[in-house]
Motif scaffolding. Structure first.
Motif, PDB file in Angstrom:
ATOM      1  N   ALA A 162      -8.284  -0.931  11.166  1.00 21.82           N
ATOM      2  CA  ALA A 162      -9.009  -1.277   9.942  1.00 21.82           C
ATOM      3  C   ALA A 162      -8.070  -1.219   8.734  1.00 21.82           C
ATOM      4  CB  ALA A 162     -10.188  -0.344   9.744  1.00 21.82           C
ATOM      5  N   LEU A 163      -7.210  -0.213   8.686  1.00 26.01           N
ATOM      6  CA  LEU A 163      -6.270  -0.084   7.569  1.00 26.01           C
ATOM      7  C   LEU A 163      -5.334  -1.290   7.506  1.00 26.01           C
ATOM      8  CD1 LEU A 163      -5.064   1.665   5.284  1.00 26.01           C
ATOM      9  CD2 LEU A 163      -3.537   2.648   6.995  1.00 26.01           C
ATOM     10  N   THR A 164      -4.836  -1.721   8.650  1.00 31.22           N
ATOM     11  CA  THR A 164      -3.953  -2.884   8.699  1.00 31.22           C
ATOM     12  C   THR A 164      -4.666  -4.130   8.195  1.00 31.22           C
ATOM     13  OG1 THR A 164      -2.781  -1.912  10.573  1.00 31.22           O
ATOM     14  CG2 THR A 164      -2.511  -4.272  10.237  1.00 31.22           C
ATOM     15  N   ASP A 165      -5.907  -4.295   8.614  1.00 30.39           N
ATOM     16  CA  ASP A 165      -6.693  -5.453   8.188  1.00 30.39           C
ATOM     17  C   ASP A 165      -6.951  -5.417   6.678  1.00 30.39           C
ATOM     18  OD1 ASP A 165      -7.960  -7.855   8.574  1.00 30.39           O
ATOM     19  OD2 ASP A 165      -9.761  -7.010   9.479  1.00 30.39           O
ATOM     20  N   VAL A 166      -7.301  -4.259   6.148  1.00 30.84           N
ATOM     21  CA  VAL A 166      -7.561  -4.114   4.708  1.00 30.84           C
ATOM     22  C   VAL A 166      -6.303  -4.431   3.910  1.00 30.84           C
ATOM     23  CG1 VAL A 166      -8.051  -2.418   2.890  1.00 30.84           C
ATOM     24  CG2 VAL A 166      -9.483  -2.503   4.928  1.00 30.84           C
ATOM     25  N   LYS A 167      -5.166  -3.898   4.344  1.00 26.77           N
ATOM     26  CA  LYS A 167      -3.907  -4.169   3.636  1.00 26.77           C
ATOM     27  C   LYS A 167      -3.557  -5.652   3.683  1.00 26.77           C
ATOM     28  CE  LYS A 167      -1.560   0.275   3.907  1.00 26.77           C
ATOM     29  NZ  LYS A 167      -0.306   0.930   4.283  1.00 26.77           N
ATOM     30  N   ALA A 168      -3.809  -6.301   4.808  1.00 24.92           N
ATOM     31  CA  ALA A 168      -3.528  -7.741   4.927  1.00 24.92           C
ATOM     32  C   ALA A 168      -4.411  -8.538   3.975  1.00 24.92           C
ATOM     33  CB  ALA A 168      -3.738  -8.204   6.364  1.00 24.92           C
ATOM     34  N   ARG A 169      -5.665  -8.145   3.824  1.00 25.11           N
ATOM     35  CA  ARG A 169      -6.579  -8.856   2.928  1.00 25.11           C
ATOM     36  C   ARG A 169      -6.228  -8.628   1.460  1.00 25.11           C
ATOM     37  NH1 ARG A 169     -11.493 -10.793   4.797  1.00 25.11           N
ATOM     38  NH2 ARG A 169     -11.749 -10.617   7.041  1.00 25.11           N
ATOM     39  N   ALA A 170      -5.500  -7.561   1.170  1.00 25.03           N
ATOM     40  CA  ALA A 170      -5.098  -7.275  -0.207  1.00 25.03           C
ATOM     41  C   ALA A 170      -3.660  -7.707  -0.476  1.00 25.03           C
ATOM     42  CB  ALA A 170      -5.253  -5.783  -0.491  1.00 25.03           C
ATOM     43  N   SER A 171      -3.105  -8.513   0.404  1.00 25.56           N
ATOM     44  CA  SER A 171      -1.694  -8.892   0.270  1.00 25.56           C
ATOM     45  C   SER A 171      -1.420  -9.767  -0.950  1.00 25.56           C
ATOM     46  CB  SER A 171      -1.216  -9.591   1.540  1.00 25.56           C
ATOM     47  OG  SER A 171      -1.935 -10.787   1.721  1.00 25.56           O
ATOM     48  N   SER A 206      -1.987  -8.866  -3.826  1.00 29.37           N
ATOM     49  CA  SER A 206      -1.553  -7.911  -4.855  1.00 29.37           C
ATOM     50  C   SER A 206      -0.242  -7.264  -4.439  1.00 29.37           C
ATOM     51  CB  SER A 206      -2.617  -6.825  -5.026  1.00 29.37           C
ATOM     52  OG  SER A 206      -2.134  -5.758  -5.818  1.00 29.37           O
ATOM     53  N   SER A 207       0.598  -6.983  -5.402  1.00 26.88           N
ATOM     54  CA  SER A 207       1.859  -6.303  -5.080  1.00 26.88           C
ATOM     55  C   SER A 207       1.670  -4.787  -5.010  1.00 26.88           C
ATOM     56  CB  SER A 207       2.923  -6.638  -6.126  1.00 26.88           C
ATOM     57  OG  SER A 207       2.518  -6.189  -7.411  1.00 26.88           O
ATOM     58  N   ARG A 208       0.558  -4.254  -5.557  1.00 24.66           N
ATOM     59  CA  ARG A 208       0.367  -2.811  -5.606  1.00 24.66           C
ATOM     60  C   ARG A 208      -0.708  -2.269  -4.676  1.00 24.66           C
ATOM     61  NH1 ARG A 208      -0.441  -1.571 -11.777  1.00 24.66           N
ATOM     62  NH2 ARG A 208      -1.435  -3.606 -11.718  1.00 24.66           N
ATOM     63  N   ILE A 209      -1.758  -3.025  -4.425  1.00 20.52           N
ATOM     64  CA  ILE A 209      -2.890  -2.498  -3.645  1.00 20.52           C
ATOM     65  C   ILE A 209      -2.494  -2.104  -2.217  1.00 20.52           C
ATOM     66  CG2 ILE A 209      -5.162  -3.017  -2.663  1.00 20.52           C
ATOM     67  CD1 ILE A 209      -5.750  -4.619  -5.204  1.00 20.52           C
ATOM     68  N   PRO A 210      -1.768  -2.933  -1.454  1.00 22.68           N
ATOM     69  CA  PRO A 210      -1.439  -2.507  -0.085  1.00 22.68           C
ATOM     70  C   PRO A 210      -0.664  -1.181  -0.033  1.00 22.68           C
ATOM     71  CG  PRO A 210      -1.051  -4.845  -0.319  1.00 22.68           C
ATOM     72  CD  PRO A 210      -1.338  -4.319  -1.696  1.00 22.68           C
ATOM     73  N   GLY A 211       0.248  -0.970  -0.959  1.00 15.99           N
ATOM     74  CA  GLY A 211       1.018   0.274  -0.980  1.00 15.99           C
ATOM     75  C   GLY A 211       0.209   1.477  -1.424  1.00 15.99           C
ATOM     76  N   ALA A 212      -0.886   1.231  -2.129  1.00 16.37           N
ATOM     77  CA  ALA A 212      -1.740   2.312  -2.622  1.00 16.37           C
ATOM     78  C   ALA A 212      -2.881   2.626  -1.658  1.00 16.37           C
ATOM     79  CB  ALA A 212      -2.305   1.937  -3.988  1.00 16.37           C
ATOM     80  N   THR A 213      -2.969   1.883  -0.564  1.00 14.58           N
ATOM     81  CA  THR A 213      -4.061   2.043   0.399  1.00 14.58           C
ATOM     82  C   THR A 213      -3.604   2.912   1.564  1.00 14.58           C
ATOM     83  OG1 THR A 213      -4.807  -0.174  -0.209  1.00 14.58           O
ATOM     84  CG2 THR A 213      -5.733   0.765   1.786  1.00 14.58           C
ATOM     85  N   ARG A 214      -4.454   3.886   1.936  1.00 15.42           N
ATOM     86  CA  ARG A 214      -4.094   4.809   3.011  1.00 15.42           C
ATOM     87  C   ARG A 214      -5.346   5.298   3.728  1.00 15.42           C
ATOM     88  NH1 ARG A 214      -5.344   9.954   1.650  1.00 15.42           N
ATOM     89  NH2 ARG A 214      -5.716  10.352  -0.544  1.00 15.42           N
ATOM     90  N   LEU A 215      -5.128   5.944   4.866  1.00 13.91           N
ATOM     91  CA  LEU A 215      -6.227   6.572   5.607  1.00 13.91           C
ATOM     92  C   LEU A 215      -6.404   8.004   5.118  1.00 13.91           C
ATOM     93  CD1 LEU A 215      -5.698   5.592   9.338  1.00 13.91           C
ATOM     94  CD2 LEU A 215      -7.564   4.923   7.859  1.00 13.91           C
ATOM     95  N   SER A 216      -7.635   8.442   5.062  1.00 18.26           N
ATOM     96  CA  SER A 216      -7.946   9.820   4.725  1.00 18.26           C
ATOM     97  C   SER A 216      -8.768  10.388   5.877  1.00 18.26           C
ATOM     98  CB  SER A 216      -8.750   9.867   3.422  1.00 18.26           C
ATOM     99  OG  SER A 216      -9.163  11.179   3.156  1.00 18.26           O
ATOM    100  N   ILE A 217      -8.259  11.455   6.481  1.00 18.01           N
ATOM    101  CA  ILE A 217      -8.947  12.096   7.604  1.00 18.01           C
ATOM    102  C   ILE A 217      -9.511  13.420   7.101  1.00 18.01           C
ATOM    103  CG2 ILE A 217      -8.713  12.967   9.963  1.00 18.01           C
ATOM    104  CD1 ILE A 217      -7.919  10.001   9.646  1.00 18.01           C
ATOM    105  N   SER A 218     -10.807  13.610   7.265  1.00 19.61           N
ATOM    106  CA  SER A 218     -11.435  14.847   6.821  1.00 19.61           C
ATOM    107  C   SER A 218     -12.130  15.530   7.988  1.00 19.61           C
ATOM    108  CB  SER A 218     -12.456  14.552   5.719  1.00 19.61           C
ATOM    109  OG  SER A 218     -13.148  15.739   5.373  1.00 19.61           O
ATOM    110  N   LEU A 219     -11.867  16.805   8.119  1.00 18.04           N
ATOM    111  CA  LEU A 219     -12.563  17.616   9.120  1.00 18.04           C
ATOM    112  C   LEU A 219     -13.394  18.690   8.425  1.00 18.04           C
ATOM    113  CD1 LEU A 219      -9.728  17.983  11.778  1.00 18.04           C
ATOM    114  CD2 LEU A 219     -11.650  16.405  11.776  1.00 18.04           C
ATOM    115  N   ALA A 220     -13.709  18.435   7.156  1.00 18.21           N
ATOM    116  CA  ALA A 220     -14.525  19.366   6.383  1.00 18.21           C
ATOM    117  C   ALA A 220     -15.982  19.253   6.818  1.00 18.21           C
ATOM    118  CB  ALA A 220     -14.411  19.058   4.897  1.00 18.21           C
TER     119      ALA A 220
END
Length: 142
Positions: free
Chosen positions: A38-47, A49-63
């Motif tokens: 999903a992250l790869t797909d999201v970054k590809a769709r935001a390509s 922009s020069s900044r959005i793909p680099g600012a996009t990441r996964l967040s894993i929470s076990l809280a």
């Protein structure tokens, strides 16, 4: 009604209370792997922009409060991401022209996060359930 993978993760964490470090170390990489497609797909769709793909990441929470896998965009690195996402809907949004509040312009939205992540929801949910099952069995749960 079938239990979703995210719901299974919530129940597992509720049963454990604070997740022990050895379970955390085993579960986190598996959850990260679940969200990669999903992250790869999201970054590809935001390509566009020069900044959005680099600012996009996964967040894993076990809280206990909100466990799971999320895709987040750093708003400081890409402040334009949220208006362009427009809640995942096509359309337009308005903003002042170069900060001049006397002159406003309308701009076409370019959703990238929801359209990129939505096709992966069902598979990710199944993968989360499988990861939780496997880690729980290794930890001695039945």
């Amino acid at each position: 009604m079938a239990v979703t993978g995210t719901e299974e993760l919530r129940r597992f964490i509720a049963d454990l209370g604070k997740v022990p470090e050895e379970i955390r170390k085993e579960l986190r990489p598996r959850l990260r792997k679940v969200g990669q497609a999903a992250l790869t797909d999201v970054k590809a769709r935001a390509s566009w922009s020069s900044r959005i793909p680099g600012a996009t990441r996964l967040s894993i929470s076990l809280a206990k409060r909100d466990p799971g896998v999320s895709i987040v965009v750093d708003r400081k690195k890409a402040p334009h991401a949220r208006p362009h996402e427009h809640g995942g809907r096509p359309g337009t949004f308005r903003h002042p022209l170069f900060g001049n509040r006397q002159r406003w312009v309308e701009q076409r939205a370019r959703p990238f996060l929801w359209p990129g992540a939505r096709p992966h929801f069902e598979q990710a949910d199944r993968d989360i359930a499988a990861a939780v099952d496997e880690v729980a069995r290794k930890a001695g749960f039945r």
